[in-house]
Design a protein around this motif. Structure first.
Motif, PDB file in Angstrom:
ATOM      1  N   GLU A 134       0.855  -1.195   0.000  1.00 31.47           N
ATOM      2  CA  GLU A 134       0.000   0.000   0.000  1.00 31.47           C
ATOM      3  C   GLU A 134       0.889   1.242   0.000  1.00 31.47           C
ATOM      4  O   GLU A 134       1.720   1.421   0.894  1.00 31.47           O
ATOM      5  N   SER A 135       0.729   2.101  -0.993  1.00 34.28           N
ATOM      6  CA  SER A 135       1.429   3.381  -1.004  1.00 34.28           C
ATOM      7  C   SER A 135       0.589   4.386  -1.792  1.00 34.28           C
ATOM      8  O   SER A 135      -0.173   4.018  -2.692  1.00 34.28           O
ATOM      9  N   GLU A 136       0.726   5.643  -1.452  1.00 33.17           N
ATOM     10  CA  GLU A 136      -0.046   6.690  -2.123  1.00 33.17           C
ATOM     11  C   GLU A 136       0.365   6.823  -3.577  1.00 33.17           C
ATOM     12  O   GLU A 136      -0.472   7.091  -4.443  1.00 33.17           O
ATOM     13  N   GLU A 137       1.650   6.637  -3.850  1.00 34.04           N
ATOM     14  CA  GLU A 137       2.136   6.745  -5.224  1.00 34.04           C
ATOM     15  C   GLU A 137       1.501   5.670  -6.112  1.00 34.04           C
ATOM     16  O   GLU A 137       1.098   5.940  -7.240  1.00 34.04           O
ATOM     17  N   ASN A 138       1.387   4.444  -5.585  1.00 36.52           N
ATOM     18  CA  ASN A 138       0.751   3.369  -6.347  1.00 36.52           C
ATOM     19  C   ASN A 138      -0.721   3.672  -6.601  1.00 36.52           C
ATOM     20  O   ASN A 138      -1.229   3.411  -7.688  1.00 36.52           O
TER      21      ASN A 138
ATOM     22  N   ASN B 121      -1.095   6.323  -9.399  1.00 37.54           N
ATOM     23  CA  ASN B 121      -0.740   5.840 -10.732  1.00 37.54           C
ATOM     24  C   ASN B 121      -1.550   4.628 -11.171  1.00 37.54           C
ATOM     25  O   ASN B 121      -1.326   4.118 -12.267  1.00 37.54           O
ATOM     26  N   GLY B 122      -2.456   4.144 -10.344  1.00 36.82           N
ATOM     27  CA  GLY B 122      -3.260   2.993 -10.708  1.00 36.82           C
ATOM     28  C   GLY B 122      -2.473   1.694 -10.718  1.00 36.82           C
ATOM     29  O   GLY B 122      -2.724   0.812 -11.528  1.00 36.82           O
TER      30      GLY B 122
ATOM     31  N   LEU C 160      -2.140  -1.262 -13.824  1.00 38.30           N
ATOM     32  CA  LEU C 160      -0.944  -2.089 -13.860  1.00 38.30           C
ATOM     33  C   LEU C 160      -0.900  -2.969 -12.619  1.00 38.30           C
ATOM     34  O   LEU C 160      -1.163  -2.493 -11.511  1.00 38.30           O
ATOM     35  N   VAL C 161      -0.590  -4.243 -12.805  1.00 36.56           N
ATOM     36  CA  VAL C 161      -0.389  -5.174 -11.687  1.00 36.56           C
ATOM     37  C   VAL C 161       1.082  -5.557 -11.688  1.00 36.56           C
ATOM     38  O   VAL C 161       1.623  -5.982 -12.717  1.00 36.56           O
ATOM     39  N   ARG C 162       1.742  -5.397 -10.539  1.00 33.14           N
ATOM     40  CA  ARG C 162       3.171  -5.676 -10.421  1.00 33.14           C
ATOM     41  C   ARG C 162       3.405  -6.641  -9.262  1.00 33.14           C
ATOM     42  O   ARG C 162       2.851  -6.473  -8.176  1.00 33.14           O
ATOM     43  N   VAL C 163       4.260  -7.657  -9.504  1.00 29.82           N
ATOM     44  CA  VAL C 163       4.678  -8.589  -8.460  1.00 29.82           C
ATOM     45  C   VAL C 163       6.188  -8.484  -8.353  1.00 29.82           C
ATOM     46  O   VAL C 163       6.907  -8.624  -9.348  1.00 29.82           O
ATOM     47  N   VAL C 164       6.671  -8.251  -7.112  1.00 29.70           N
ATOM     48  CA  VAL C 164       8.082  -7.980  -6.870  1.00 29.70           C
ATOM     49  C   VAL C 164       8.715  -9.122  -6.084  1.00 29.70           C
ATOM     50  O   VAL C 164       8.120  -9.628  -5.134  1.00 29.70           O
ATOM     51  N   GLY C 165       9.926  -9.508  -6.473  1.00 30.20           N
ATOM     52  CA  GLY C 165      10.742 -10.476  -5.751  1.00 30.20           C
ATOM     53  C   GLY C 165      12.069  -9.843  -5.388  1.00 30.20           C
ATOM     54  O   GLY C 165      12.245  -8.630  -5.520  1.00 30.20           O
TER      55      GLY C 165
END
Length: 174
Positions: A110-114, A117-118, A159-164
């Motif tokens: 959760e972040s305001e920037e995300n 930017n959707g 946009l959906v992003r998954v981070v490792g």
């Protein structure tokens, strides 16, 4: 010769009993009746997260929440966003550093920037056993998880992003 008479007698007594088997309650094909048309399930009454336990408040004997020992997975190999009638399912698979990774989960960032930017961002986290384990082959270290996203969340998502640990995969809306 006597054995064949006994066999013939047993067969003669059991064959007429087969006629009543088709109507018997012990016959599995009689357990359910034929299908009947019914009204469809109302979307408001359908709970997409029916298996997710509800949060409970701590009681008198409840201890502190356990410490989160999970870490981001080493490498994200696949990201898929599959549409469903109630939103979408985000499926991710990755390769862990060593064998024995468990409790894989996609944790929302959760972040305001995300939000501006959707972007719907998740960190793919896993836990490892305390004992050392072998590194093993890449296939033996594969881990996957999926998460359900509601229609409301998808309306504002582009946009959906998954981070490792080593990489991130993204899927843009068409």
């Amino acid at each position: 010769m006597q054995k064949s008479y006994v066999f013939l007698l047993v067969a003669t007594l059991t064959i007429p009993a087969c006629n009543s088997w088709s109507d018997s309650r012990a016959n599995p094909s009689n357990w359910f009746g034929s299908s009947q048309p019914t009204a469809p399930v109302e979307p408001e009454s359908y709970d997409a997260n029916a298996l997710v336990p509800e949060q409970r408040e701590g009681g008198l004997f409840s201890g502190a929440d356990p410490e989160d020992t999970s870490v981001p997975i080493a490498k994200i190999d696949e990201l898929r966003v599959d549409p469903t009638p109630n939103g979408a399912i985000v499926f991710a698979s990755g390769t862990a550093v060593r064998q024995g990774a468990y409790n894989a989960r996609l944790v929302r960032v959760e972040s305001e920037e995300n939000q501006k930017n959707g972007v719907l961002e998740f960190t793919f986290r896993v836990e490892y056993p305390e004992e050392p384990t072998n590194q093993g082959t890449e296939r033996s270290r594969m881990v996957s998880d999926a998460i359900n996203i509601s229609k409301e969340d998808l309306q504002t998502t582009r946009l959906v992003r998954v981070v490792g640990q080593q990489n991130a995969l993204e899927s843009r809306r068409r």
